[in-house]
Design a protein around this motif. Structure first.
Motif, PDB file in Angstrom:
ATOM      1  N   ALA A  23       1.092  -1.403  -0.393  1.00  0.00           N
ATOM      2  CA  ALA A  23      -0.353   0.057   0.240  1.00  0.00           C
ATOM      3  C   ALA A  23       0.987   1.261  -0.248  1.00  0.00           C
ATOM      4  O   ALA A  23       0.752   2.352  -0.539  1.00  0.00           O
ATOM      5  CB  ALA A  23      -1.038   0.050   0.891  1.00  0.00           C
ATOM      6  N   ASP A  24       2.225   0.981   0.332  1.00  0.00           N
ATOM      7  CA  ASP A  24       3.045   2.527   1.429  1.00  0.00           C
ATOM      8  C   ASP A  24       3.794   2.898  -0.672  1.00  0.00           C
ATOM      9  O   ASP A  24       3.636   4.144  -0.671  1.00  0.00           O
ATOM     10  CB  ASP A  24       3.859   1.971   1.363  1.00  0.00           C
ATOM     11  CG  ASP A  24       3.505   2.109   3.293  1.00  0.00           C
ATOM     12  OD1 ASP A  24       2.343   2.798   3.432  1.00  0.00           O
ATOM     13  OD2 ASP A  24       4.111   2.014   3.870  1.00  0.00           O
TER      14      ASP A  24
ATOM     15  N   SER B  64       4.282   6.328  -4.060  1.00  0.00           N
ATOM     16  CA  SER B  64       4.542   6.778  -6.120  1.00  0.00           C
ATOM     17  C   SER B  64       3.028   7.894  -6.201  1.00  0.00           C
ATOM     18  O   SER B  64       3.554   8.541  -6.961  1.00  0.00           O
ATOM     19  CB  SER B  64       4.549   5.185  -6.600  1.00  0.00           C
ATOM     20  OG  SER B  64       5.517   4.149  -6.275  1.00  0.00           O
ATOM     21  N   GLY B  65       2.126   7.871  -5.765  1.00  0.00           N
ATOM     22  CA  GLY B  65       1.130   8.589  -6.666  1.00  0.00           C
ATOM     23  C   GLY B  65       1.508   9.568  -5.288  1.00  0.00           C
ATOM     24  O   GLY B  65       1.015  11.057  -6.376  1.00  0.00           O
TER      25      GLY B  65
ATOM     26  N   ASP C  12       6.689   2.832 -11.405  1.00  0.00           N
ATOM     27  CA  ASP C  12       6.372   1.811 -11.200  1.00  0.00           C
ATOM     28  C   ASP C  12       6.181   1.417 -10.079  1.00  0.00           C
ATOM     29  O   ASP C  12       6.444   0.661  -9.457  1.00  0.00           O
ATOM     30  CB  ASP C  12       5.716   0.900 -12.672  1.00  0.00           C
ATOM     31  CG  ASP C  12       4.736  -0.032 -12.383  1.00  0.00           C
ATOM     32  OD1 ASP C  12       3.555   0.029 -11.738  1.00  0.00           O
ATOM     33  OD2 ASP C  12       4.454   0.012 -13.655  1.00  0.00           O
ATOM     34  N   PRO C  13       5.129   1.192  -9.342  1.00  0.00           N
ATOM     35  CA  PRO C  13       5.212   0.691  -7.430  1.00  0.00           C
ATOM     36  C   PRO C  13       5.336  -0.665  -7.938  1.00  0.00           C
ATOM     37  O   PRO C  13       5.295  -1.150  -6.822  1.00  0.00           O
ATOM     38  CB  PRO C  13       3.464   1.011  -7.615  1.00  0.00           C
ATOM     39  CG  PRO C  13       2.901   1.718  -8.335  1.00  0.00           C
ATOM     40  CD  PRO C  13       3.825   2.442  -9.381  1.00  0.00           C
ATOM     41  N   SER C  14       4.248  -1.063  -8.717  1.00  0.00           N
ATOM     42  CA  SER C  14       4.476  -2.914  -9.127  1.00  0.00           C
ATOM     43  C   SER C  14       5.856  -3.448  -9.202  1.00  0.00           C
ATOM     44  O   SER C  14       6.071  -4.391  -9.701  1.00  0.00           O
ATOM     45  CB  SER C  14       3.520  -3.075 -10.531  1.00  0.00           C
ATOM     46  OG  SER C  14       4.015  -2.482 -11.780  1.00  0.00           O
ATOM     47  N   GLU C  15       6.678  -2.513  -9.674  1.00  0.00           N
ATOM     48  CA  GLU C  15       8.197  -3.121 -10.061  1.00  0.00           C
ATOM     49  C   GLU C  15       9.295  -2.837  -9.105  1.00  0.00           C
ATOM     50  O   GLU C  15      10.301  -3.096  -9.536  1.00  0.00           O
ATOM     51  CB  GLU C  15       8.424  -2.037 -12.072  1.00  0.00           C
ATOM     52  CG  GLU C  15       7.457  -2.034 -12.358  1.00  0.00           C
ATOM     53  CD  GLU C  15       8.103  -1.834 -14.325  1.00  0.00           C
ATOM     54  OE1 GLU C  15       9.118  -0.971 -14.655  1.00  0.00           O
ATOM     55  OE2 GLU C  15       7.291  -2.117 -14.772  1.00  0.00           O
ATOM     56  N   LEU C  16       7.939  -1.827  -8.393  1.00  0.00           N
ATOM     57  CA  LEU C  16       9.277  -1.664  -6.673  1.00  0.00           C
ATOM     58  C   LEU C  16       9.480  -2.817  -6.292  1.00  0.00           C
ATOM     59  O   LEU C  16       7.943  -3.733  -6.127  1.00  0.00           O
ATOM     60  CB  LEU C  16       9.175  -0.367  -6.115  1.00  0.00           C
ATOM     61  CG  LEU C  16       9.360   0.769  -7.253  1.00  0.00           C
ATOM     62  CD1 LEU C  16       8.041   2.023  -5.996  1.00  0.00           C
ATOM     63  CD2 LEU C  16      10.509   1.696  -7.423  1.00  0.00           C
ATOM     64  N   ASN C  17      10.363  -2.797  -5.445  1.00  0.00           N
ATOM     65  CA  ASN C  17      10.639  -4.341  -4.562  1.00  0.00           C
ATOM     66  C   ASN C  17      10.542  -4.290  -2.750  1.00  0.00           C
ATOM     67  O   ASN C  17      11.231  -3.001  -2.132  1.00  0.00           O
ATOM     68  CB  ASN C  17      12.782  -4.406  -5.247  1.00  0.00           C
ATOM     69  CG  ASN C  17      12.665  -5.556  -4.035  1.00  0.00           C
ATOM     70  OD1 ASN C  17      11.531  -6.905  -3.394  1.00  0.00           O
ATOM     71  ND2 ASN C  17      13.692  -5.911  -4.498  1.00  0.00           N
ATOM     72  N   ILE C  18       9.680  -4.567  -3.028  1.00  0.00           N
ATOM     73  CA  ILE C  18       9.650  -4.598  -1.145  1.00  0.00           C
ATOM     74  C   ILE C  18      10.812  -3.874  -0.179  1.00  0.00           C
ATOM     75  O   ILE C  18      10.452  -3.391   0.874  1.00  0.00           O
ATOM     76  CB  ILE C  18       8.323  -5.626  -0.772  1.00  0.00           C
ATOM     77  CG1 ILE C  18       6.987  -4.923  -0.961  1.00  0.00           C
ATOM     78  CG2 ILE C  18       8.345  -5.804   0.428  1.00  0.00           C
ATOM     79  CD1 ILE C  18       6.046  -5.889  -0.685  1.00  0.00           C
ATOM     80  N   GLU C  19      11.677  -5.511  -0.348  1.00  0.00           N
ATOM     81  CA  GLU C  19      12.777  -5.746   0.257  1.00  0.00           C
ATOM     82  C   GLU C  19      13.632  -3.907   0.342  1.00  0.00           C
ATOM     83  O   GLU C  19      14.493  -4.268   1.129  1.00  0.00           O
ATOM     84  CB  GLU C  19      13.441  -6.708  -0.200  1.00  0.00           C
ATOM     85  CG  GLU C  19      12.640  -7.858   0.538  1.00  0.00           C
ATOM     86  CD  GLU C  19      12.912  -9.438  -0.198  1.00  0.00           C
ATOM     87  OE1 GLU C  19      14.284  -9.109  -0.577  1.00  0.00           O
ATOM     88  OE2 GLU C  19      12.363  -9.981   0.149  1.00  0.00           O
TER      89      GLU C  19
END
Length: 326
Positions: free
Chosen positions: A292-293, A298-299, A306-313
């Motif tokens: 969610a963060d 990003s927004g 792109d948030p879908s391409e960012l790595n949570i880790e």
């Protein structure tokens, strides 16, 4: 020097300082963890101090310093002056390339646009000045997303830390529009609801406040971090079951216990409203909050890509939370 250049300069200095203290930090487990608060102790921090007392009972020593805003708390951790900080330092994590990671979501972005009766909907704020908490903080990101979602542009942004202080400014006529937390929104509408409007707002699950630290420090102080996170999880879970646990476990000799009686007497109401309003995740956020963060920040323009391409880790270290919630 532009603000962007100034921030880059501060980041370079912070990274140099962090490198200088890095070797000392790896030598042994920290005897005392140093915590950088982003504000002075208040009712909003009562649950956090209850968790600290629980951690202390399990052998964790700590000390805290209250900084005047989130940016200073972030810089204190980046420089190695402090071990753990309050905030949502996504922009700093990405831009500085420092190994800073979030370990626990303290609260969600449950904030509300409150205005004088001049305005009835968010679109009415196009071109109008607004008062927010801090530059780059949670309310600033909410304002950015409002602009994007509703196709508007706020006028001048002014910054006054603390929802209670912004409510005072609103009542005094020093601003006609601000964004405040759940508790202060409720207080305002109960006392002077006929004079102000709460504008309709979309739901937000992203983090408002989180705990973060340098990954090297986290891994070199695993026992202390695990103790701390476990205490936070136990407190947040108990609070979700019975919000009055916070007032009952507040240390009368601690920083919260020294607050004025009218604040202490309202802790049960504050935490009951907050829990019912979904302000706290009893499991500390974890992967759900991280996702969610990334989408939210990003927004809001505080993360690139792109948030879908960012790595949570690259932004969260989930091991202590996983250990505490198993």
């Amino acid at each position: 020097m532009s603000r962007e250049d100034t921030m880059k300069h501060l980041m370079k200095r912070a990274m140099a300082a962090a490198f200088a203290v890095g070797f000392a930090a790896t030598a042994a487990q920290a005897d005392t963890i140093r915590i950088a608060l982003a504000e002075t102790p208040s009712d909003e921090l009562a649950a956090f101090f209850v968790a600290l007392e629980r951690a202390k009972a399990n052998g964790l020593e700590y000390e805290w310093t209250a900084f005047s805003d989130e940016e200073l708390a972030i810089q204190a951790v980046l420089s190695g002056q402090m071990d753990i900080g309050f905030g949502t330092p996504y922009a700093a994590m990405q831009r500085s390339k420092a190994p800073i990671r979030i370990v626990f979501q303290l609260s969600k972005l449950k904030f509300f646009p409150v205005t004088s009766q001049k305005y009835e909907k968010l679109e009415d704020l196009d071109g109008e000045p607004i008062m927010l908490h801090s530059r780059g903080g949670g309310t600033d990101s909410i304002a950015n997303v409002i602009e994007e979602k509703y196709g508007i542009k706020f006028g001048e942004r002014s910054y006054v830390p603390g929802s209670a202080n912004r409510i005072v400014a609103l009542i005094a006529g020093q601003t006609d529009a601000t964004i405040v937390d759940l508790s202060n929104k409720n207080k305002l509408m109960k006392q002077e609801g006929d004079k102000f409007n709460v504008l309709p707002m979309f739901e937000v699950e992203a983090s408002d406040e989180a705990l973060f630290a340098n990954l090297d420090w986290i891994q070199n102080n695993e026992e202390a971090v695990n103790t701390f996170v476990a205490a936070l999880v136990s407190t947040w879970q108990d609070m979700s079951e019975d919000p009055t646990i916070i007032s009952r476990e507040t240390n009368p000799d601690g920083p919260i216990g020294q607050l004025p009686p009218e604040i202490l007497g309202n802790l049960d109401t504050f935490y009951t409203d907050a829990v019912e309003g979904g302000l706290y995740d009893p499991n500390g956020g974890g992967e759900k909050a991280a996702m969610a963060d990334l989408e939210w920040y990003s927004g809001a323009g505080q993360l690139e890509g792109d948030p879908s391409e960012l790595n949570i880790e690259d932004f969260w270290y989930l091991e202590p939370l996983k250990a505490a919630t198993q």
